[in-house]
Structure formats: structure tokens, C-alpha cells
Design a protein around this motif. Sequence first.
Motif: not given
Ligand code: NTF
Length: 831
Positions: A336, A674, A676
Motif C-alpha cells: 500500500d 472490496e 479482494s
Molecule cells: C484491504 N485493503 C482490502 O480492503 C481487502 O479487500 C484486501 O483483501 C486486503 O487489503 C489485502 O489485499 C486495505 O486494508 C487498505 F488499507 F488498502 F485499505
Amino acid sequence: VEASIPEPQREAWTKHEFSGFKDKDDFEREVVRHVETTLARSIYNCDESAAYSAASLAFRDRLVKDWNKTQQRQTFTDSKRIYYLSLEFLMGRAFDNAMLNLGAKDTAKEGLAELGFRIEDIIGQEHDAALGNGGLGRLAACFLDSMATLNYPAWGYGLRYRYGIFKQEIIDGYQVEVPDYWLDFNPWEFPRHDVTVDIQFFGQVSKTQDENGKTIAKWEGGDIVKAVAYDVPTPGYDTPSTNNLRLWSSKAASGEFDFQKFNSGDYESSVADQQRAETISAVLYPNDNLDRGKELRVKQQYFWVAASLYDIVRRFKKTKRKWSEFPDQIAIQLNDTHPTLAIVELQRILIDIEGLEWDEAWNIVTSTFGYTNHTVLPEALEKWPVGLIQHLLPRHLQIIYDINLFFLHSVERRFPNDRDLLRRVSIIEESQPKMVRMAFLAVVGSHKVNGVAELHSDLIQTTIFKDLVTIFGEDKFTNVTNGITPRRWLHQANPRLSELIASKTGGYEFLKDLTLLNKLELFVDDKEFRKEWAEIKYANKVVLAKYIKSTLGVSVNPAALFDVQVKRIHEYKRQQLNIFGVIHRYLTLKAMSPEERKKQQPRVSIFGGKAAPGYWMAKQIIHLINSVGSLVNKDADIGDALKVIFLEDYNVSKAEIIIPASDLSEHISTAGTEASGTSNMKFVLNGGLIIGTCDGANIEITREIGQDNIFLFGTLSEDVEDLRHTHTYGEHTVDQDLAKVFDAIQGGMFGEPNDFQAMISAVRDHSDYYLVSDDFQSYIDTHKMVDEEYQNQEEWISKCIRSVARMGFFSSDRCINEYAEGIWNIEPLAV
Ligand code: NTF
């Protein structure tokens, strides 16, 4: 490899080299030794907590041997390494994992039994390492497991928070947050008091010219904080490879103690300065998918990134290679945008400290970094006020401006006279106040950008990064669909299922090559196999039912359909849709005659998850779930037909109990929100079916397991925008069945209606941004289908088996191999 003992003395070292326990007796001896010496307890004085400590230390001793050798091998081979930078590593417990990865759990089990302990009780003593919020942090932990298992030379870099994610207590139906102080006894980390880095903040930049007329920037003054390394060995499964996770802890720099104040009698305030330095790594920010723009947070980010890069560069410089070889030796992945300042920091090191020219340095930087995006939600995209960066990191702001200038020049050359394009893609947002767009900086400074599931990777290319795709071309953007480690999420969490699978697929090889699960398809029609499968699911449900009874005092029938939604509480994940559906079910059951009610499929609706402490709406959702539970669970008319459970303090170790016990799990985010999801993969791998929207990895799960084996419903992502538009500018009426649910809530059925007014208003009076009403009818219809299909247990179990057989794709091993080949360009190291 450097060594300080001269040749003639080495024989003695070799002779006495410790090699860890080899069998049960050895193990017991080590446990007893650690109880008596390391823990300083007299013999026979050992409770479960001491037994956990001693047994962990016995395993740690073995890990350390493998770990040292792995590090030595990596240094000696000097091949390319991957550094995974993540502000979160949601590791959970380490002891069980270490036993399984070392293949010595049976030894430990027997040994502990002889010493008077049950291994489950000992495992239960460990405090979760909860240095993460949710999916993003757990993904990083799964990646460490896969990188070690596949023998990649890899290091993780993170922060050693004194407080991990808060502990959730439910009091009178409301969430209360309690600090998670987890470091009282942590045998899994090694402080490296000799590995420290001084980190600079604030100060000013002066520019001078050298004899050739070249401008030299000097960043001077300000404060220094010391970063101290803590190393955590991370073992792979069935391999001696044990990689390192290095976590940084902040401390006052030695020169920082203010003797002036001390001597003038202001001892307290000089101690306060020390404490201020330590607050940097004190606490994990508890927000999931939300950026709050707090100053301390950006301090954490720079502190961690600067310490890690110093470490990486120091290691590289020891090899005496040319700077141009840096990207051949080192790949850095940004989990990220949180570590995006690493891009700026490396550029600063190369031009200001090592004296490289801008272009040469920038080439090295962009060839080194890869960036993974994990969300398209606007409220989660990081932006920092220019003024804040200016104050905290004055030199970095100058470099950011230069990066932006060169970038915008190149855009202007290729797309002349498109001023709006320049405004749209600028790393600096010309708002009031001006902001640094971290995601754009990450894209500009990396050679590859990836999303985490196919739909998500398409979405980032057509929405938030659309212009950047035009500028850099499509090749820079790619997809790597997330995965999970089958070691923790099948073998450790569901040992009986793992054993059954091993008995049919030719041993435990499937744990290293998950595609071998496909051999299970041969047994779908085998009645005996189906029976064993069903027995294991039932046994796992009994375990969860006992846990529910012991924690909440509610009896649930293990024969009922267990319907589970466990994840962070968020409006986009739509726990409100779920609980509205549960209320609808309750109203429907209440309206039935007792005879009719008896014919219905009994259900247990299980919820779990934390709300960010400042997320008021999410807290309301938790309150409503608990209020519904307290009415429904004691309604004598309803009995076993419906139970509503909220499990307190959902975390990794609880997930290991809950996931294997699920019949149906809910992954019902508004399509396109979402990125993933990864728990969806864990649930299917454990023989549960899914009800879900066409979102994130649900889509690829459907492709792999077949649409007959998943319950999909709801609006498609391509239709979401138009629907939202109609809500705002056209007709907007609430679904009739949902309106009845609202009436029940507002009639006071679940307590004070005002408590839930905002949840209802969001759907009815505002624009229903998350399309709860639009999807409600298809959601409850789909649940009706679930009820019907669950009645035919033989068919249901067949679907579960078929699904598991087709889940090979979702191993984090596949995922890591894709990163290694497509982004990092690294190879495993032979052992
Ligand atoms: C999260 N993102 C996503 O909301 C999920 O859907 C995903 O499975 C995971 O990342 C892992 O890739 C976050 O937490 C953030 F920080 F990007 F908002």
C-alpha cells in the motif's frame, strides 16, 4: 562471511555446537532446562504459562539455528533479495505454526503430555501478535510464510508497536476498546541493541555549490530519534529456510537526554522528552480502509522507512558493488502507500549522501520499487498536507517537488497543451491546503503497480489511475490476485480436515502444492468419504458451539446452519445488510405457526469484527447486532430456529476456530468496493460455501469452483454508479420487506429506536450509497435458496468437497511466485 574466531579455535566451537532437540526426550530435557534456568523456577513449579514459555524457547532454539544458517547462506550467495515493507504484520500465534513448520508437533505433544500438559492448553497461552488491522496485515503475514516456504531470500520490515490492535470488549451491547499490551513475554523476538539507526526529523535545508558548480543540499538540525531493530524469525514449512522479519522500535537518541534541564533540576521534563521519542512506535493506528491524516502517523511512516532503507543500503554497500547494480540485487515492495516515502528517501540517499546525479539515481529508484494498491475507496487513499511534510521533512518535500516537476514536464512533452491533464495527475493536489497524493507518488516512483484481484486491478486502471495508465502505458499495471497460506489456514486451523485430505491425495504434499487438492474430485461420489468429511465439519461446529456457550452463555445447536460474517465492521462490507436480513428472518418466523416454524432450516447467525474507535456508524451496527441477539436468543417461540451471536474480539487465533466451523460465510460488499477479500478463500478452503456479491476475489473464486458452488447475488459493479445516480437525482424508494424491518426497529422491538436511526436514515433518507435497499430482495431470496439446498446434505457436502478440490489457485505460494517472476525478478535459493 565474516567471523571473529580464528581457525585454530574453531574446532572447539564445532565440537560444542548446539543443534536443538532431536526427539521427545531431548525436547523434554530442553523444556525442563528452560523452566529451571531461563525462567528461574524451581523444578515441579510449572503452570501452563511457564510450560508455554519453556516449550516456545525450546522451539525457538531450533528456529534460530535454521535462521542463522539461512541468513549466512543468503549473505554468502549474494543473490537478489526482496524486501517487503509493510506497516502491518498480523502474525497471530507463532508456537503452533513453528511446531508444524518444523514438523515436530507430534514430538512436542507427546513430550508435553509426559510433563503433564495438554498441547492445546499450552498453545492457548500465547498472546496473538496483532500488529495489523485486517486483510492487509494478514496478507503480509501469509506472504512471509510463503516466501520462506518457497526459499526466497526475503526480509520483512515493519514497526514494533508496543500496542497492537485494541482488544474489543462488548459491554451492554456496545464496543469498548482496551489497549493490547502484548510484549510482557515474547520469546519470538530478538532485540538487536547493536543494530540502530538515527532518524532525523524537522530541521532545515541549506544549499551550496561545490567546485564544479553542482548544487549540494544539506539537511541539518532538528530532532534525532533512535530506531532499534527487533528480529523475528519466520520459518517456512518443511524447509530449513527461515527468513527475518525486522521490526523497528523507537527510542530517544543517546545525545537527546537533556542534561541542561537535568542539571537545572527539571528531571521530569527531560524524561518526558525520552517518552516522546518512544511514542513513535507505541501504537498501531486502528483504522481499516480509512486514512485520518494524523501527524504521528506520518512520523511512524518516515521513521520505519528511513531505518529500513538505511539497513538495506548498508547491506548493499558491504558488497562493494556499483550503484547501477542496486536494482539487480534488491527489490522493494510497498504494501500500500504507507511506505511511499521510501521512494523519496532512497532518492535523497543517492543524490545528497552518495553524490549520484538525479537521473542516474531516479533510474535506480524506479527500477527497485513495486507498489501494491489495496483499495479504491477515496477515504482510504493517503494524502498529506504539504505544510506538514515541509515542517517534518523539509528536504523530502523539495525532492517530491522535483520528482513532480520532472514528471509533469515529461507529461507536457507527450501531451502538449492539456493543462487539465497536468492538474489531474500532479503529485501535488492544488487544494486548500495543498496535499501530496501518496498513491500517485507511489505509481510514479515504481516500475510495477498491481491490484489484488482481477476486478480490482481493472478498476484501478479505469478509475483512480486512469490518466496514469495513459501516461505510463498498460504494461506498468498488472494484477496479482491475493492468496492465503494453506499451512495456517488449513493444516493448523483444521488438522482433521488436513489429515483426511492427506489420506486421499498422497500425503501432505498438497500443503506445498495446493493444486494437488484437485485429486479430491475423485472422491466426491464416495459416500464413506463424504461421511468422514461431514463428521469433521460437525466436530468443528461442536468446538465453536462450546466456545460460544463458554463466552456468551448461549446454547447453539451444532446441527443448525452456521452462517458467519467475521471481518472488520465497515459500511461497505455491509454487516447492516446482514443484520437487516436476520431481522427479516425473525419477523418471518414470528409470523408462522409453530408447525410451520418447525419445518424451517435452523440457523445460527454469527458475527465478529472490530469497529475503528472513531467510526460511529460501525459501532451502531455492532450495537444493533447485539440488541437483536439479546431479544431473539431468549425468544421461546423461536428456540433453535434462529440464534444471533456476536463474538467478541475477533482476531487471528479466533479465526482459526471460527472458519473451520462455518457452513456458509458472508462476503457481501457493495460491488466494486472490496479490493479482494481473503477470508472468502479461507472459508471455502475449509469446506464452507459462500454467499457473496460479484466483488473482489469472489469473482475468481466463482471462476475456479464453478457457479453452482457459490451463492451470488446483487448489483454488478458496472451498474453501481448509475444506481447511485438515480438515488440522488431520480426515484429512491426503500424495498418493501426492508421497510418492514425498519418499522420493527423504529417500533422499539430492539430497544431505543433512536440508537439505530442513523443506520436507517443512511438507506432511506440519504442516498443509500452502499445499495443496501437495492440488493435486499435478491439477498433474502438467495438466503432462501441456501436454506433449501442445505436440506439436501449429501448434495451440500458434495459442493463443499468440489469447491475445496478447486481452490489450489488461492495459495499465497502461487501469489508469491507471480510477484517473484513478474515484479521482483528473483529466484528461490537452493537449500
Ligand atoms: C484491504 N485493503 C482490502 O480492503 C481487502 O479487500 C484486501 O483483501 C486486503 O487489503 C489485502 O489485499 C486495505 O486494508 C487498505 F488499507 F488498502 F485499505
